[in-house]
Scaffold this active site. Structure first.
Site, mmCIF file in Angstrom:
data_model
loop_
_atom_site.group_PDB
_atom_site.id
_atom_site.type_symbol
_atom_site.label_atom_id
_atom_site.label_comp_id
_atom_site.label_asym_id
_atom_site.label_seq_id
_atom_site.Cartn_x
_atom_site.Cartn_y
_atom_site.Cartn_z
ATOM 1 N N HIS A 228 0.840 -1.200 0.000
ATOM 2 C CA HIS A 228 0.000 0.000 0.000
ATOM 3 C C HIS A 228 0.875 1.250 0.000
ATOM 4 O O HIS A 228 0.385 2.368 0.158
ATOM 5 C CB HIS A 228 -0.904 -0.034 1.241
ATOM 6 C CG HIS A 228 -2.062 0.891 1.190
ATOM 7 N ND1 HIS A 228 -2.253 1.894 2.108
ATOM 8 C CD2 HIS A 228 -3.111 0.975 0.337
ATOM 9 C CE1 HIS A 228 -3.355 2.556 1.829
ATOM 10 N NE2 HIS A 228 -3.897 2.025 0.761
ATOM 11 N N LYS A 230 3.354 4.315 -1.208
ATOM 12 C CA LYS A 230 3.479 5.257 -2.319
ATOM 13 C C LYS A 230 4.861 5.890 -2.200
ATOM 14 O O LYS A 230 5.114 6.692 -1.298
ATOM 15 C CB LYS A 230 2.417 6.351 -2.271
ATOM 16 C CG LYS A 230 0.974 5.862 -2.480
ATOM 17 C CD LYS A 230 0.329 5.407 -1.218
ATOM 18 C CE LYS A 230 -1.115 5.010 -1.470
ATOM 19 N NZ LYS A 230 -1.693 4.271 -0.334
ATOM 20 N N ASP A 235 17.313 9.839 -7.839
ATOM 21 C CA ASP A 235 18.757 9.920 -7.612
ATOM 22 C C ASP A 235 19.136 9.654 -6.156
ATOM 23 O O ASP A 235 20.264 9.977 -5.736
ATOM 24 C CB ASP A 235 19.315 11.284 -8.037
ATOM 25 C CG ASP A 235 19.203 11.500 -9.537
ATOM 26 O OD1 ASP A 235 19.043 10.518 -10.271
ATOM 27 O OD2 ASP A 235 19.259 12.673 -9.970
ATOM 28 N N HIS A 403 -9.087 11.330 2.056
ATOM 29 C CA HIS A 403 -8.149 10.228 1.896
ATOM 30 C C HIS A 403 -6.823 10.475 2.612
ATOM 31 O O HIS A 403 -5.918 9.655 2.549
ATOM 32 C CB HIS A 403 -7.891 9.986 0.399
ATOM 33 C CG HIS A 403 -7.330 8.642 0.072
ATOM 34 N ND1 HIS A 403 -6.025 8.451 -0.354
ATOM 35 C CD2 HIS A 403 -7.891 7.412 0.117
ATOM 36 C CE1 HIS A 403 -5.823 7.174 -0.579
ATOM 37 N NE2 HIS A 403 -6.930 6.512 -0.291
ATOM 38 N N LYS A 405 -3.989 10.735 5.541
ATOM 39 C CA LYS A 405 -3.644 9.878 6.677
ATOM 40 C C LYS A 405 -2.594 10.608 7.518
ATOM 41 O O LYS A 405 -1.393 10.458 7.286
ATOM 42 C CB LYS A 405 -3.105 8.531 6.177
ATOM 43 C CG LYS A 405 -3.983 7.877 5.095
ATOM 44 C CD LYS A 405 -3.099 7.217 4.054
ATOM 45 C CE LYS A 405 -3.775 6.859 2.771
ATOM 46 N NZ LYS A 405 -5.141 6.528 2.723
ATOM 47 N N ASP A 410 0.192 17.094 20.098
ATOM 48 C CA ASP A 410 0.719 18.266 20.804
ATOM 49 C C ASP A 410 1.265 19.276 19.801
ATOM 50 O O ASP A 410 0.638 19.536 18.780
ATOM 51 C CB ASP A 410 1.763 17.835 21.840
ATOM 52 C CG ASP A 410 1.129 17.010 22.966
ATOM 53 O OD1 ASP A 410 -0.087 17.121 23.154
ATOM 54 O OD2 ASP A 410 1.859 16.254 23.636
#
Length: 484
Positions: A228, A230, A235, A403, A405, A410
């Protein structure tokens, strides 16, 4: 006599089916118990599957928490191959120190996934798919030696074509380009719809790898054990990760009113080597190919931003992202801002949120009004009453799909990555997240959260106490939540 034989034969088949049912149920229960998962998940699988054997056997084979031991062996081989071609002493050298309050938290992440704290010269938060795609294409255009990408979803649409065109242009210039996609999430790219795009990539010299390809010509995919993640690494110096896939659904330039609301991160500096290390390990594991140029994981001077890369997957008992999120929530003193598209918490995470609210911490949770899974939405709402009673504030994002996450704790800690706040991400998928020890980045994410509140509707205790006929499907979804 004929009627007697027919009756006897019917009884025989009923008895045989009963024995098959019993044998399959015992076999499934033994397999599930042997996994040593949480009691709730174990009982949920036994109840769900033993009610419908032998169909349960087929379902468990393709959907259940299986093959983990074999995956561990393959991952160990990929780690060994990568270790043989890199200077591990230099790779694991620490180039940053966490704030004093975060020493134990940093030690927890390192112990769980083996990655030490690192640093970056620059960290940029990217708001939305259009800005993220533009930033990635720009970084790709500046690459000189190699470009590595790993995606759960890479669609053969406008977004996919734009990025693929940039990759092909660099591949023709002699840059090594490797693209690793998930066999289920990127099914459209791997099937007929993506044939033209795959041919374009192949003709340009782009290497394409598939993480856990589907079985039987795509008819029976292995649903669990997905990547899952991404990831984009250019380089070994510029990296991207977060929640945004390559798809028009996330391009707010094409669809300003309906594109997913999401967050991504761009990194420059030493911490990028851990994105690189994660990609290379996944690439070797998925493809078996391990021929890389020397210094594929370059070293960097320390930077001003302390960043800890956390990786997790079903092949590791560490559960680094799960444990670090629970710990961060547990040590919060003032506020917790959690944004997630899928809210199906594990019991430790659920209790941590309730305990934080009860000891006076301001806890705010933002979820979509309707996610792309009705079952997950129903399961999420089953947790509302107890959270609201404890003092947690819950907000449902209206309109388009939320979508992002992110976790803000704090004033000096934040986490951004690919992992949802649910069982599947925290326990079954291969995920990656960034722990950021930065007041400025914490403040930026907090301002994003406040801005998004304008599109939210707060949930009250009265709303959570719905009539029984509406609570029944929610209760059933809650029963299945360990499987989601």
């Amino acid at each position: 006599m004929r009627e007697f034989l027919s009756t006897l034969l019917a009884l025989h088949w009923h008895s045989l089916l009963g024995w098959v049912w019993l044998a399959t149920g015992i076999y499934l229960a033994g397999r599930i118990v042997w996994q040593r998962r949480s009691p709730a998940a174990t009982l949920a699988w036994i109840m769900a599957l033993c009610l419908i054997p032998p169909v349960g056997l087929v379902l468990y084979h393709f959907v259940g928490p299986q093959r983990v031991k074999r995956q561990k062996l393959r991952r160990m081989k990929s780690q060994a191959l990568l270790a043989a071609s890199n200077d591990l002493e230099a790779l694991y050298a620490r180039d940053a120190s966490p704030p004093a309050w975060a020493m134990q938290h940093s030690a927890l992440i390192e112990h769980c996934c083996g990655i030490p704290l690192s640093s970056c010269e620059r960290v940029d938060l990217l708001d939305g798919g259009a800005a993220t795609l533009d930033a990635i294409v720009e970084a790709v255009s500046r690459s000189e030696s190699h470009i590595h990408l790993e995606y759960y979803i890479f669609e053969p649409d406008h977004a996919g074509l734009k990025l693929a065109s940039a990759l092909c242009h660099k591949a023709r210039q002699g840059v090594n380009v490797r693209l690793l996609v998930d066999g289920v999430g990127s099914a459209n790219l791997l099937l007929r719809q993506g044939r033209a795009l795959r041919r374009m990539l192949a003709d340009a010299g782009v290497e394409l790898g598939v993480f856990h390809p589907t079985r039987l010509y795509g008819l029976l995919p292995l649903v669990n054990l997905r990547t899952h993640r991404k990831l984009v690494i250019c380089d070994g110096r510029v990296g991207f990760t977060g929640g945004i896939n390559v798809t028009d659904e996330e391009d707010d330039r094409l669809f300003p009113d309906s594109a997913y609301r999401d967050t991504h991160v761009r990194l420059e500096g030493a911490a990028v080597r851990w994105l690189q290390y994660t990609f290379l390990q996944d690439w070797i594991y998925a493809t078996g190919r391990h021929e890389f140029a020397p210094h594929i994981v370059p070293l960097h001077a320390p930077g001003p931003h302390a960043v800890h890369v956390a990786t997790s997957g079903p092949d590791s008992e560490g559960q680094a992202i799960h444990h670090s999120m629970v710990h961060a929530i547990s040590i919060a003193q003032h506020r917790i801002l959690l944004t997630t598209p899928y809210f199906v918490p594990t019991e430790p995470a659920w209790f941590a949120l309730i305990n934080a609210a009860r000891r006076g911490v301001e806890v705010r949770i933002m979820v979509p009004r309707h996610s792309d899974s009705h079952l997950v939405t129903a399961a999420a709402r089953s947790y509302y009453p107890s959270l609201l009673e404890a003092g947690v504030h819950i907000f449902e994002y209206q309109g388009r799909m939320l979508h992002a996450k992110t976790l803000v704790v704090d004033r000096g800690y934040a986490m951004v990555g690919s992992a949802n706040f649910d069982n599947r991400s925290l326990l079954l998928n291969f995920e990656i997240a960034l722990a950021l020890y930065s007041e400025s980045l914490n403040g930026q994410l907090a301002r994003m959260f406040t801005r998004d509140l304008a599109r939210c509707r707060p949930i009250s205790g009265e709303e959570a106490a719905e009539p029984w006929f509406r609570q029944l499907p929610v209760a059933v979804a809650r029963l299945l939540s360990p499987l989601l």
